[in-house]
Scaffold this motif. Structure first.
Motif, PDB file in Angstrom:
ATOM      1  N   UNK A   1       0.765  -1.407  -0.059  1.00 25.14           N
ATOM      2  CA  UNK A   1       0.054  -0.029   0.066  1.00 25.14           C
ATOM      3  C   UNK A   1       0.888   1.408  -0.002  1.00 25.14           C
ATOM      4  N   UNK A   2       2.114   1.148   0.571  1.00 24.20           N
ATOM      5  CA  UNK A   2       2.977   2.378   0.528  1.00 24.20           C
ATOM      6  C   UNK A   2       4.130   2.285  -0.784  1.00 24.20           C
ATOM      7  N   UNK A   3       4.565   1.140  -1.122  1.00 24.54           N
ATOM      8  CA  UNK A   3       5.754   1.183  -2.312  1.00 24.54           C
ATOM      9  C   UNK A   3       5.072  -0.126  -3.035  1.00 24.54           C
ATOM     10  N   UNK A   4       4.716  -0.135  -4.230  1.00 19.27           N
ATOM     11  CA  UNK A   4       4.200  -1.029  -5.266  1.00 19.27           C
ATOM     12  C   UNK A   4       5.521  -1.441  -5.980  1.00 19.27           C
ATOM     13  N   UNK A   5       5.770  -2.476  -6.170  1.00 18.77           N
ATOM     14  CA  UNK A   5       6.797  -3.040  -7.000  1.00 18.77           C
ATOM     15  C   UNK A   5       6.354  -3.956  -8.088  1.00 18.77           C
ATOM     16  N   UNK A   6       6.654  -3.681  -9.439  1.00 13.17           N
ATOM     17  CA  UNK A   6       6.307  -4.361 -10.577  1.00 13.17           C
ATOM     18  C   UNK A   6       7.475  -4.681 -11.299  1.00 13.17           C
ATOM     19  N   UNK A   7       7.907  -6.080 -11.145  1.00  9.60           N
ATOM     20  CA  UNK A   7       9.406  -6.473 -11.708  1.00  9.60           C
ATOM     21  C   UNK A   7       9.112  -6.461 -13.193  1.00  9.60           C
ATOM     22  N   UNK A   8      10.282  -6.042 -13.989  1.00 17.03           N
ATOM     23  CA  UNK A   8      10.166  -6.034 -15.380  1.00 17.03           C
ATOM     24  C   UNK A   8       9.534  -7.070 -16.190  1.00 17.03           C
ATOM     25  N   UNK A   9       9.847  -8.198 -15.649  1.00 20.26           N
ATOM     26  CA  UNK A   9       9.416  -9.644 -16.280  1.00 20.26           C
ATOM     27  C   UNK A   9       8.035  -9.621 -16.258  1.00 20.26           C
TER      28      UNK A   9
ATOM     29  N   UNK B 186       1.568  -1.470 -25.792  1.00 21.34           N
ATOM     30  CA  UNK B 186       1.598  -0.556 -24.813  1.00 21.34           C
ATOM     31  C   UNK B 186       1.401  -1.490 -23.468  1.00 21.34           C
ATOM     32  N   UNK B 187       2.029  -0.894 -22.533  1.00 25.49           N
ATOM     33  CA  UNK B 187       1.843  -1.435 -21.108  1.00 25.49           C
ATOM     34  C   UNK B 187       1.430  -0.421 -20.196  1.00 25.49           C
ATOM     35  N   UNK B 188       0.375  -0.417 -19.727  1.00 27.99           N
ATOM     36  CA  UNK B 188      -0.156   0.644 -18.923  1.00 27.99           C
ATOM     37  C   UNK B 188       0.446   0.783 -17.573  1.00 27.99           C
ATOM     38  N   UNK B 189       0.902   1.541 -16.771  1.00 29.73           N
ATOM     39  CA  UNK B 189       1.777   1.268 -15.649  1.00 29.73           C
ATOM     40  C   UNK B 189       0.786   2.124 -14.439  1.00 29.73           C
ATOM     41  N   UNK B 190       0.445   3.389 -14.812  1.00 31.85           N
ATOM     42  CA  UNK B 190      -0.259   3.951 -13.879  1.00 31.85           C
ATOM     43  C   UNK B 190      -1.306   5.022 -14.508  1.00 31.85           C
ATOM     44  N   UNK B 191      -2.460   5.205 -14.018  1.00 34.42           N
ATOM     45  CA  UNK B 191      -3.323   6.194 -14.662  1.00 34.42           C
ATOM     46  C   UNK B 191      -4.104   5.644 -16.156  1.00 34.42           C
ATOM     47  N   UNK B 192      -4.607   6.537 -16.651  1.00 36.73           N
ATOM     48  CA  UNK B 192      -5.165   6.194 -18.067  1.00 36.73           C
ATOM     49  C   UNK B 192      -4.884   7.255 -18.966  1.00 36.73           C
ATOM     50  N   UNK B 193      -4.278   7.253 -20.218  1.00 38.89           N
ATOM     51  CA  UNK B 193      -4.102   8.112 -21.167  1.00 38.89           C
ATOM     52  C   UNK B 193      -5.280   8.860 -21.511  1.00 38.89           C
TER      53      UNK B 193
ATOM     54  N   UNK C 135       5.791  -6.965 -16.456  1.00 34.91           N
ATOM     55  CA  UNK C 135       5.249  -5.946 -17.332  1.00 34.91           C
ATOM     56  C   UNK C 135       4.532  -6.550 -18.325  1.00 34.91           C
ATOM     57  N   UNK C 136       3.252  -6.360 -18.666  1.00 34.11           N
ATOM     58  CA  UNK C 136       2.415  -7.046 -19.824  1.00 34.11           C
ATOM     59  C   UNK C 136       2.170  -6.086 -20.865  1.00 34.11           C
ATOM     60  N   UNK C 137       2.951  -6.139 -21.993  1.00 35.36           N
ATOM     61  CA  UNK C 137       2.806  -5.338 -23.133  1.00 35.36           C
ATOM     62  C   UNK C 137       1.405  -5.897 -24.086  1.00 35.36           C
ATOM     63  N   UNK C 138       0.469  -5.117 -24.523  1.00 30.19           N
ATOM     64  CA  UNK C 138      -0.578  -5.493 -25.474  1.00 30.19           C
ATOM     65  C   UNK C 138      -0.615  -4.816 -26.554  1.00 30.19           C
TER      66      UNK C 138
END
Length: 168
Positions: free
Chosen positions: A33-41, A58-65, A43-46
């Motif tokens: 809840x304080x520090x989110x970690x998403x390892x590179x492997x 594209x791989x959305x990581x935060x928010x929405x364009x 990360x999902x590209x679509x």
């Protein structure tokens, strides 16, 4: 005063590091809840919905364009594709993560004049200024670009009568 030789420096440094090692061994686990970690492997590209098949992902990581607020996405451009000249409603900040990305400004499409930006390079796009970018066909690997900005992006083509994506 006599200078300290390299061996004495290494002994002192090793002693200092080992003095802190027991503290490091008892570190608290990360609170997601304080520090989110998403390892590179993980990360999902679509495939991106706006481009032709196999042009990129594209791989959305935060928010929405497409929604109000901050966003961060990773874009993977495949060789042989450029975007057509276009603008965004807000500034965009980009860092090339891997590969080389080719960028240019202006409403006239001239990919041969695009500037290469290698991994680690920074690009800032000013709001409502025409630009285009991509990866030439002769390049062997895709480029990955981290893109940060404020949504919605409201993409506008400089010439809506021409294709939004160009094979180069």
């Amino acid at each position: 005063m006599e200078p300290i030789d390299l061996n004495r420096r290494l002994i002192l440094l090793t002693s200092m590091v080992s003095a802190f090692a027991p503290e490091m061994a008892h570190a608290s686990p990360i609170d997601a809840h304080e520090t989110f970690v998403l390892p590179r492997e993980q990360i999902t590209f679509k495939p991106w919905t706006a481009g032709p098949p196999h042009s990129g992902e594209m791989a959305p990581l935060y928010g929405d364009v497409n929604k109000p607020g901050l966003y961060l996405v990773m874009m993977k451009w495949n060789p042989g594709w450029f975007s057509a000249p276009h603008t965004y409603a807000t500034d965009r900040i980009q860092v090339v993560v891997s590969g080389t990305w080719w960028v240019n400004s202006g409403p006239d499409f001239a990919p041969q004049d695009a500037v290469p930006v290698p991994a680690g390079g920074f690009v800032k796009r000013a709001a409502r200024t025409p630009h285009y970018d991509g990866v030439p066909r002769h390049v062997k690997e895709p480029v990955v670009v981290a893109v940060f900005g404020m949504g919605p992006v409201d993409l506008q083509l400089s010439d809506p009568d021409k294709p939004a994506w160009r094979r180069v």
